[in-house]
Scaffold this motif. Structure first.
Motif, PDB file in Angstrom:
ATOM      1  N   GLY A 155      24.965   5.971  68.679  1.00 17.94           N
ATOM      2  CA  GLY A 155      25.591   7.278  68.920  1.00 17.94           C
ATOM      3  C   GLY A 155      24.801   8.062  69.955  1.00 17.94           C
ATOM      4  N   ALA A 156      23.494   8.136  69.759  1.00 17.57           N
ATOM      5  CA  ALA A 156      22.628   8.845  70.714  1.00 17.57           C
ATOM      6  C   ALA A 156      22.694   8.175  72.082  1.00 17.57           C
ATOM      7  CB  ALA A 156      21.195   8.865  70.191  1.00 17.57           C
ATOM      8  N   ALA A 157      22.745   6.847  72.091  1.00 12.82           N
ATOM      9  CA  ALA A 157      22.775   6.101  73.357  1.00 12.82           C
ATOM     10  C   ALA A 157      24.048   6.411  74.142  1.00 12.82           C
ATOM     11  CB  ALA A 157      22.669   4.604  73.080  1.00 12.82           C
ATOM     12  N   VAL A 203      30.509  17.879  69.183  1.00 14.25           N
ATOM     13  CA  VAL A 203      30.988  16.541  68.827  1.00 14.25           C
ATOM     14  C   VAL A 203      29.792  15.703  68.382  1.00 14.25           C
ATOM     15  CG1 VAL A 203      32.152  14.450  69.646  1.00 14.25           C
ATOM     16  CG2 VAL A 203      32.886  16.680  70.480  1.00 14.25           C
ATOM     17  N   ASN A 204      29.916  15.068  67.239  1.00 13.63           N
ATOM     18  CA  ASN A 204      28.875  14.173  66.722  1.00 13.63           C
ATOM     19  C   ASN A 204      29.308  12.726  66.904  1.00 13.63           C
ATOM     20  OD1 ASN A 204      28.024  16.213  63.783  1.00 13.63           O
ATOM     21  ND2 ASN A 204      27.357  16.363  65.900  1.00 13.63           N
ATOM     22  N   MET A 205      28.338  11.877  67.143  1.00 11.70           N
ATOM     23  CA  MET A 205      28.625  10.447  67.219  1.00 11.70           C
ATOM     24  C   MET A 205      27.507   9.710  66.492  1.00 11.70           C
ATOM     25  SD  MET A 205      29.681   8.277  70.596  1.00 11.70           S
ATOM     26  CE  MET A 205      31.270   9.062  70.778  1.00 11.70           C
ATOM     27  N   ALA A 206      27.877   8.938  65.471  1.00 11.32           N
ATOM     28  CA  ALA A 206      26.847   8.333  64.625  1.00 11.32           C
ATOM     29  C   ALA A 206      27.329   7.052  63.953  1.00 11.32           C
ATOM     30  CB  ALA A 206      26.432   9.342  63.546  1.00 11.32           C
ATOM     31  N   THR A 207      26.455   6.068  63.884  1.00  9.02           N
ATOM     32  CA  THR A 207      26.719   4.866  63.080  1.00  9.02           C
ATOM     33  C   THR A 207      26.366   5.248  61.644  1.00  9.02           C
ATOM     34  OG1 THR A 207      24.481   4.177  63.699  1.00  9.02           O
ATOM     35  CG2 THR A 207      26.312   3.125  64.869  1.00  9.02           C
ATOM     36  N   LEU A 208      27.244   6.055  61.025  1.00  6.63           N
ATOM     37  CA  LEU A 208      26.853   6.727  59.789  1.00  6.63           C
ATOM     38  C   LEU A 208      27.029   5.911  58.518  1.00  6.63           C
ATOM     39  CD1 LEU A 208      25.615   9.619  59.676  1.00  6.63           C
ATOM     40  CD2 LEU A 208      27.689  10.309  58.503  1.00  6.63           C
TER      41      LEU A 208
END
Ligand code: BES
Ligand code: MN
Ligand code: ZN
Length: 520
Positions: A312-314, A392-397
């Motif tokens: 997500g951070a990438a 907006v959040n992006m995460a392998t949650l």
């Protein structure tokens, strides 16, 4: 006597620094000094050569006008008829022995759907099919400038490789150029250079960061790699918070996740201002450089995949890179919440209570639900310090979103219908599809803790992805339009797709790039 003493002193002086380096992390020996193999340069021209490897993008069974000479067209038409090739999207027909060409590949684009996207995909697939082709490659098919630039983008994404750690039997791959043919070659090249090549760079950055093993990419080296990718790109400001700074801000939730690791946590903030001083679109990504689960240790099988738990951070950094390098008229701030989740002697335990930057407290019942913990503090930081127009959040949650949606869709959670619609539209336009999931109010009741404000898991499971999203949303100011993308699943390609060779997918770079340009 005197002489030999001097020599001994010198020798130990040469050895000492290595031993004295008490802060060495891991072995201190880099697994590779090499970079990836070179890829093919991408050119544009108005007319195609009559030799080499030729890729013709086909809408249907009819050859586009003027892509080959008459005798070649005749031979191709005979092959099309006998193979019953219809130009359907994703289909292809590979031919040899026609004219002076080493090879001609007919690649189906189809007549339905978005032509530009299908051209990007067909070109990406050609890049993978022709990976070992020694001849120069030409791509043609009556392309206008936008379509030709999309073909270049697809080719760039399709020819991505991650091979820097291979040392045995490493063949130098062919690096003959690929030339894309368009009657508007000049404007196609200008479009590629000013915009699409930056997007391809952003996708490659994201893929590299996720594909790198966790002994190479950890919070500090993630920061270094991203800094190097930006170089001195105009209108970009990079801030990095180290542990003392985060402690001072009261980020007990993010810091707690990293406390079991020898590798210190970081919060990386990259701001790009291409549109004056309006409020930015904030994008915050989960950057767990490795997720062992911590004290709540994961089983061993497949744990290696957790080297990509910073996808997500990438992808957020990749999107900011694309927007900045293409000088987009947008204001964005990308945040990477970086920590390594390890079961060290100082690691947090189930039952621990931490205080977030917002002041709210969390009872940690499972240290493997760590993504939501780093997101809580990173979101609070960006909301209070950058006053964004939307977040907006992006995460392998969660593994639960993989069970629900596999790698066909990312899960979208949002309290804001307008932002949700914009995210969905950006996903459809780029082929990075999302599926909206619910945030029922009961989920929050289920997460009430007996001794703190919230607990980080509901024991016994339940709607895992929705609970994770609810937890993250609990820390987001209700007045800020917020969307969360759970990208566990889509971040890694188990099999190759048209523009995604097997491996780290770089999922979300294109979606966020499009969203930032379209969001008002
Ligand atoms: N990084 C994982 C989620 C994940 C799983 C990503 C599979 C990609 C593939 C996350 O930190 C995690 O461990 N989640 C737990 C949450 C649970 C403890 C509530 C999970 O999904 O099992
Ligand atoms: Mn985890
Ligand atoms: Zn994780």
């Amino acid at each position: 006597m005197h002489r030999s003493f001097f020599a001994l002193a010198l020798a130990s002086a040469a050895i000492t620094p290595a031993f004295a380096q008490a802060d060495v992390i891991g072995s201190g020996i880099s697994p590779s000094a090499a970079t990836h193999s070179q890829t093919r340069p991408i050119n544009f021209a108005a007319t195609a050569p009559t030799s080499g490897a030729l890729v013709i993008l086909m809408r249907n069974a009819t050859l586009p006008a003027n892509v080959v000479d008459a005798p070649t067209a005749q031979a191709l038409n005979a092959a099309i008829a006998s193979a019953k090739f219809e130009g359907k999207e994703g289909s292809s027909l590979s031919l040899r022995g026609i004219g002076n060409y080493a090879r001609i590949v007919l690649s189906g684009v189809g007549e339905e759907g978005d032509r530009v996207t299908h051209i990007r995909n067909a070109s990406g697939k050609a890049a993978q099919d022709l990976r070992d082709e020694g001849q120069a490659i030409t791509i043609t098919g009556g392309l206008n400038s936008e379509e030709a630039a999309a073909a270049a983008l697809g080719y760039a994404m399709g020819q991505y490789r991650f091979d820097r750690y291979k040392t045995v039997d490493r063949k130098t791959p062919p690096t003959n150029p690929v030339t894309i043919i368009s009657s508007e070659a000049g404007s196609a090249e200008a479009l590629w250079k000013s915009r699409h090549s930056a997007l391809a760079e952003g996708v490659s950055l994201s893929r590299d960061l996720a594909a790198e093993p966790a002994n190479v990419i950890y919070p500090e080296t993630f920061v270094e790699r991203v800094r190097a990718a930006f170089g001195n790109t105009a209108n970009v400001k990079i801030e990095v918070l180290d542990e003392p700074m985060m402690r001072k801000l009261g980020m007990g939730s993010l810091m707690g996740v990293g406390q079991g690791s020898r590798r210190p946590s970081r919060l990386m903030i990259v701001e790009y201002r291409g549109a004056g001083d309006g409020a930015p679109l904030a994008m915050v990504g989960k950057g767990i450089t490795f997720d062992t689960g911590g004290t709540s240790l994961k089983p061993g099988a497949g744990m290696w995949e957790m080297k990509a738990d910073m996808s997500g951070a990438a992808s957020i950094m990749g999107a900011v890179l694309s927007l900045a390098k293409s000088k987009a008229s947008v204001n964005v701030v990308g945040v990477a919440a970086l920590a390594e989740n390890m079961p060290g002697g100082n690691a947090q335990r189930p039952g621990d209570v931490v205080r977030t930057m917002s002041g709210k407290t969390i009872e940690i019942l499972n240290t493997d639900a760590e993504g939501r913990l780093v997101m809580a503090d990173a979101n609070e930081y960006v909301i209070t310090h950058k006053k964004p127009a939307a977040l907006v959040n992006m995460a392998t949650l969660t593994g639960a979103i993989v069970s629900a949606l596999n790698d066909e869709y990312a899960g979208l959670f949002s309290r804001d219908d307008k932002l949700a619609a914009a995210v969905t539209a950006a996903g459809t336009a780029t082929g990075e599809d999302v599926w909206r999931m619910p945030l029922h109010k009961n989920y929050l009741d289920d997460m009430k803790s007996d001794i703190a404000d919230i607990k980080n898991v509901v024991e016994g499971g339940g709607p895992g992805a929705g609970l994770g999203a609810t937890f993250v949303g609990f820390f987001v100011d209700k007045n800020v339009p917020w969307a969360h993308l759970d990208i566990a699943g889509v971040n890694w390609a188990d099999r190759s797709g048209p523009v995604t060779p097997k491996g780290a997918s770089g999922w979300g770079v294109q979606l966020l790039d499009t969203l930032a340009r379209n969001w008002k």
